[in-house]
Enzyme design. Structure first.
Site, PDB file in Angstrom:
ATOM      1  N   ARG A 234       0.834  -1.206   0.000  1.00  7.02           N
ATOM      2  CA  ARG A 234       0.000   0.000   0.000  1.00  7.02           C
ATOM      3  C   ARG A 234       0.868   1.255   0.000  1.00  7.02           C
ATOM      4  O   ARG A 234       1.938   1.301   0.602  1.00  7.02           O
ATOM      5  CB  ARG A 234      -0.930  -0.017   1.210  1.00  7.02           C
ATOM      6  CG  ARG A 234      -1.883  -1.199   1.156  1.00  7.02           C
ATOM      7  CD  ARG A 234      -2.614  -1.434   2.446  1.00  7.02           C
ATOM      8  NE  ARG A 234      -3.702  -0.490   2.618  1.00  7.02           N
ATOM      9  CZ  ARG A 234      -4.523  -0.487   3.662  1.00  7.02           C
ATOM     10  NH1 ARG A 234      -4.350  -1.378   4.620  1.00  7.02           N
ATOM     11  NH2 ARG A 234      -5.494   0.390   3.760  1.00  7.02           N
ATOM     12  N   GLN A 294      -0.556 -12.496  11.084  1.00  8.07           N
ATOM     13  CA  GLN A 294      -1.080 -12.379   9.719  1.00  8.07           C
ATOM     14  C   GLN A 294       0.119 -12.273   8.790  1.00  8.07           C
ATOM     15  O   GLN A 294       1.249 -12.082   9.243  1.00  8.07           O
ATOM     16  CB  GLN A 294      -1.970 -11.146   9.596  1.00  8.07           C
ATOM     17  CG  GLN A 294      -1.247  -9.851   9.929  1.00  8.07           C
ATOM     18  CD  GLN A 294      -2.192  -8.696  10.181  1.00  8.07           C
ATOM     19  OE1 GLN A 294      -3.314  -8.884  10.635  1.00  8.07           O
ATOM     20  NE2 GLN A 294      -1.735  -7.478   9.885  1.00  8.07           N
ATOM     21  N   ASP A 329      -2.875  -6.337   0.858  1.00  4.16           N
ATOM     22  CA  ASP A 329      -1.479  -6.584   1.238  1.00  4.16           C
ATOM     23  C   ASP A 329      -1.358  -7.565   2.398  1.00  4.16           C
ATOM     24  O   ASP A 329      -0.249  -7.840   2.856  1.00  4.16           O
ATOM     25  CB  ASP A 329      -0.774  -5.271   1.598  1.00  4.16           C
ATOM     26  CG  ASP A 329      -1.453  -4.524   2.739  1.00  4.16           C
ATOM     27  OD1 ASP A 329      -2.659  -4.746   2.952  1.00  4.16           O
ATOM     28  OD2 ASP A 329      -0.782  -3.709   3.395  1.00  4.16           O
ATOM     29  N   ASP A 365      -1.839  -7.727  17.988  1.00  7.37           N
ATOM     30  CA  ASP A 365      -2.700  -7.022  17.044  1.00  7.37           C
ATOM     31  C   ASP A 365      -3.964  -7.831  16.757  1.00  7.37           C
ATOM     32  O   ASP A 365      -3.898  -9.021  16.443  1.00  7.37           O
ATOM     33  CB  ASP A 365      -1.913  -6.783  15.744  1.00  7.37           C
ATOM     34  CG  ASP A 365      -2.619  -5.853  14.793  1.00  7.37           C
ATOM     35  OD1 ASP A 365      -2.712  -4.660  15.098  1.00  7.37           O
ATOM     36  OD2 ASP A 365      -3.073  -6.330  13.731  1.00  7.37           O
ATOM     37  N   ASN A 366      -5.109  -7.177  16.871  1.00  8.46           N
ATOM     38  CA  ASN A 366      -6.398  -7.771  16.489  1.00  8.46           C
ATOM     39  C   ASN A 366      -6.630  -9.193  17.015  1.00  8.46           C
ATOM     40  O   ASN A 366      -6.977 -10.103  16.245  1.00  8.46           O
ATOM     41  CB  ASN A 366      -6.525  -7.786  14.959  1.00  8.46           C
ATOM     42  CG  ASN A 366      -6.802  -6.404  14.399  1.00  8.46           C
ATOM     43  OD1 ASN A 366      -7.364  -5.548  15.068  1.00  8.46           O
ATOM     44  ND2 ASN A 366      -6.391  -6.180  13.168  1.00  8.46           N
ATOM     45  N   GLU A 394      -4.925  -5.731  21.706  1.00 10.90           N
ATOM     46  CA  GLU A 394      -5.328  -4.566  20.898  1.00 10.90           C
ATOM     47  C   GLU A 394      -6.612  -4.951  20.180  1.00 10.90           C
ATOM     48  O   GLU A 394      -6.610  -5.347  19.021  1.00 10.90           O
ATOM     49  CB  GLU A 394      -4.226  -4.186  19.899  1.00 10.90           C
ATOM     50  CG  GLU A 394      -4.506  -2.912  19.118  1.00 10.90           C
ATOM     51  CD  GLU A 394      -5.233  -3.149  17.781  1.00 10.90           C
ATOM     52  OE1 GLU A 394      -5.802  -2.178  17.250  1.00 10.90           O
ATOM     53  OE2 GLU A 394      -5.208  -4.297  17.284  1.00 10.90           O
ATOM     54  N   LYS A 504       1.660   4.766   9.065  1.00 11.05           N
ATOM     55  CA  LYS A 504       1.562   3.345   8.739  1.00 11.05           C
ATOM     56  C   LYS A 504       2.108   3.063   7.344  1.00 11.05           C
ATOM     57  O   LYS A 504       2.523   1.935   7.050  1.00 11.05           O
ATOM     58  CB  LYS A 504       0.103   2.885   8.814  1.00 11.05           C
ATOM     59  CG  LYS A 504      -0.488   2.875  10.218  1.00 11.05           C
ATOM     60  CD  LYS A 504      -1.899   2.314  10.237  1.00 11.05           C
ATOM     61  CE  LYS A 504      -2.887   3.231   9.510  1.00 11.05           C
ATOM     62  NZ  LYS A 504      -4.279   2.707   9.590  1.00 11.05           N
ATOM     63  N   TYR A 505       2.105   4.086   6.490  1.00 10.00           N
ATOM     64  CA  TYR A 505       2.467   3.869   5.088  1.00 10.00           C
ATOM     65  C   TYR A 505       3.633   4.725   4.623  1.00 10.00           C
ATOM     66  O   TYR A 505       3.966   4.706   3.442  1.00 10.00           O
ATOM     67  CB  TYR A 505       1.249   4.149   4.201  1.00 10.00           C
ATOM     68  CG  TYR A 505       0.007   3.448   4.674  1.00 10.00           C
ATOM     69  CD1 TYR A 505      -0.109   2.055   4.595  1.00 10.00           C
ATOM     70  CD2 TYR A 505      -1.043   4.164   5.242  1.00 10.00           C
ATOM     71  CE1 TYR A 505      -1.240   1.410   5.059  1.00 10.00           C
ATOM     72  CE2 TYR A 505      -2.186   3.529   5.702  1.00 10.00           C
ATOM     73  CZ  TYR A 505      -2.279   2.152   5.611  1.00 10.00           C
ATOM     74  OH  TYR A 505      -3.403   1.522   6.072  1.00 10.00           O
TER      75      TYR A 505
END
Length: 630
Positions: A234, A294, A329, A365-366, A394, A504-505
């Site tokens: 991304r 992930q 992604d 994360d998640n 999180e 983040k990007y």
């Protein structure tokens, strides 16, 4: 059938299905209603032990209306067990009756003989120094007159020894419950989050530690440090279109150079990372590592274990989805795959690998997108051998699911704090979190902002940043900021909660000495937290105010009493009367007492419950007051 009733044991999480939690070296108090039919007294004891160690016991004290309590203090991290046992208090019942009969001039000669027989029976069961004490008292009893006998029988220390060894008639045991004792950093911490690549590499972060320490943070949380995928990378602001200069999202983990066991070569080597851990420890800063289970499409797992992923009807691997969005992604892992234990064990090994390299704090994360039984299995298994490891959930999801993740093992959890803005919203939310049973399993982590969330209130500027800092740092023992908050960054992407030019990007280079920052205020808040035990483990009591723009609450324990008063208005002076909870402070309602505002270093003399405050945005947005008797 149980002859003694043991009811309403607290804490007990879902009938013992899940453990309660406490921070090591903190007093853990257990209460219960214990009673039996008739007029006989009961003798309840609290049994406790660290798992697989010897049971210890402490007598429970009655507080009225059949309610008893006792405490113990876990002195090292790990899993503990506790339970309540109770039986007929033959000795206590007899002594109570003797005292009552003497008050009515009844003959108690036979009752005294019965008491001596109970003591002789206890003597046979006793050992060590207790046996010597009983023998001494027993000799005195036999050779004393009535008044001396009664005095000896009512001696509290002697009575407690006899009760410990008396025959356990009608003994009843409550079910065994569990307790997790976490290290201090599992219950108290001031976190600073940063993107390592925006600082440079690990060696640059070592140089940056002084900056983090200057604000008195004690945990440095790093976003993922692994190799980043190339496929579908991304671009700026999360665009699906990227160019060769876009670094990609650190949460799109894995490429040809490795996955979750590897480090992005731009950041340095494993040895560089371990050097960062050592350097941080020397400054009393712990490193928290971000684990996101992930993969990018380039992760080695995609090649080696395609069965670990979700597949679409055409055989392709399904991208991450959160309707109406798709994240091209990232591939989510299928934790219910046919041979799921191979995947589960591999995920556990990721944590164990980083633990072996010195990491003790994980931000996950998640976690709410993975099975609950997976987390319960993984965390319990890891903490069995590594009780000093802690996990931050999180999860911004449904409240019940957030609570359940904490029950299943997560040490602490993100919260809805970011969206609680008004006095009413804040009060209602935190009253719930501090109420039973949530206060025994859910530890709220209050982040003022995250890379994903720029609260809409922060558009109001510097004063709002101060407000949120004061709230987050005093409402919970766990709080944190994401880098840039101290600089009051609030450029927003359109009408969203996303940052414009999201880090983040892209790599973001900051001027950490820019004007309009609140670094000194944050440093003072963290210093106050370190100095005030009530802000680490105290109770909370929201106080009455006659102005809805002013929120006030007390944090207090046996060591100190704190009163936080805050103007929620960023623009206007607000004033009014607050009701100081003197009853909760165990102070007389007509007390005159000293008040030290440790945030602004001002001293006041207050009296009684109701006192006046005037709070000026930009000058005196809040008070953090230490209350002491004059």
């Amino acid at each position: 059938m149980d002859p003694v009733a043991i009811e309403n044991v607290t804490p007990e999480i879902e009938c013992g299905r899940f453990p309660a939690k406490i921070v090591v070296n903190s007093k853990f108090t257990v209460t219960a209603e214990v009673f039996r039919a008739g007029h006989d007294l009961v003798y309840p004891v609290l049994m406790y032990r660290k798992l697989k160690k010897r049971w210890r016991s402490v007598a429970m004290k009655g507080t009225g209306n059949d309610l008893y309590e006792a405490s113990f203090t876990p002195d090292e991290p790990g899993i503990y067990e506790y339970k309540i046992s109770a039986w007929k208090d033959s000795y206590g019942t007899l002594i109570r009756n003797i005292n009552a009969w003497l008050g009515s001039n009844e003959d108690v000669e036979q009752d005294l003989i019965e008491a001596i027989n109970l003591i002789k029976d206890a003597y046979k069961r006793s050992s060590g120094n207790d046996k010597k004490i009983i023998k001494r008292y027993l000799d005195d009893l036999i050779n004393s007159d009535l008044n001396k006998k009664v005095m000896i029988l009512n001696d509290n220390n002697f009575s407690s020894i006899i009760k410990k060894y008396q025959k356990k008639i009608d003994k009843t045991d409550y079910r065994t419950l569990r307790l997790i004792a976490d290290p201090e950093y599992g219950g108290y911490g001031s976190w600073y989050e940063l993107f390592p690549r925006s600082i440079g590499n690990f060696n640059d972060i070592i140089k940056h530690l002084n900056y983090v320490k200057s604000m008195n943070f004690n945990v440095l949380y790093l976003t993922p440090i692994h190799p980043i995928g190339i496929t579908n990378r991304r671009g700026k602001n999360g665009s699906r279109i990227s160019d060769k200069n876009d670094p990609g999202s650190p949460w799109a983990i894995g490429n040809d150079s490795g996955g979750h066991y590897s480090i992005n070569s731009d950041l340095g080597s494993l040895e560089d990372f371990k050097n960062l851990l050592r350097s941080a420890r020397e400054k009393n800063i712990m490193i928290a590592m971000d684990i996101a289970l992930q993969c990018s499409p380039d992760h080695p797992y995609v090649r080696d274990h395609p069965e670990w992923f979700y597949h679409r009807p055409d055989g392709s691997i399904r991208y991450a989805e959160n309707p109406p969005k798709k994240y091209y992604d990232i591939y989510p892992l299928n934790f219910e795959t046919k041979n799921k234990m191979a995947l589960w064990n591999e995920m556990k090994n990721i944590f164990l690998y980083w633990i072996s390299n010195g990491v003790k704090i994980f931000r996950v994360d998640n976690p709410h997108t993975k099975p609950l039984d997976f987390w319960e299995w993984l965390i319990n298994d890891i903490k069995r051998d590594h009780p000093d490891v802690v996990f931050l959930s999180e999860a911004f999801t449904r409240e019940n699911l957030m609570f359940e993740l904490s029950k299943r093992g997560f040490t602490m959890s993100y919260t809805y704090f970011t969206w609680k803005l008004t006095k009413g919203e804040i009060t209602e939310y935190f009253k719930k979190l501090y109420s039973y049973p949530y206060n025994f399993f859910f530890r709220p982590m209050l982040f003022t902002n995250t890379p994903d969330i720029l609260g809409r209130d922060l558009s109001m500027g510097r004063n709002e940043f101060i407000i949120r800092s004061v709230l987050a740092s005093t409402l919970s023992s766990l709080w944190g900021i994401y880098s840039g908050f101290e600089l009051c960054e609030n450029d927003r992407l359109d009408d969203t909660e996303e940052y414009l030019n999201s880090e983040k990007y892209e790599i973001k280079r900051r001027n950490f000495n820019s004007d309009n920052n609140i670094k000194d205020i944050i440093a003072r808040l963290n210093s106050i937290r370190d100095e005030m035990p009530a802000l680490r483990s105290g109770k909370i009591k929201f106080c009455e105010t006659d102005n809805d723009k002013i929120i006030a609450y007390a944090r207090y324990n046996n060591e100190n009493k704190i009163l936080v008063v805050l103007n929620l208005d960023t623009m206007n002076v607000q004033s009014g009367f607050i009701r100081v909870p003197l009853n909760d402070f165990s102070m007389d309602l007509n007390s005159i007492y000293d008040v030290h505002d440790v945030l602004n270093n001002n001293h006041y003399k207050w009296s009684g419950e109701y006192n006046y405050v005037r709070l000026i945005p930009g000058k005196r947005q809040a008070h953090i007051m230490v209350i002491k008797n004059a």
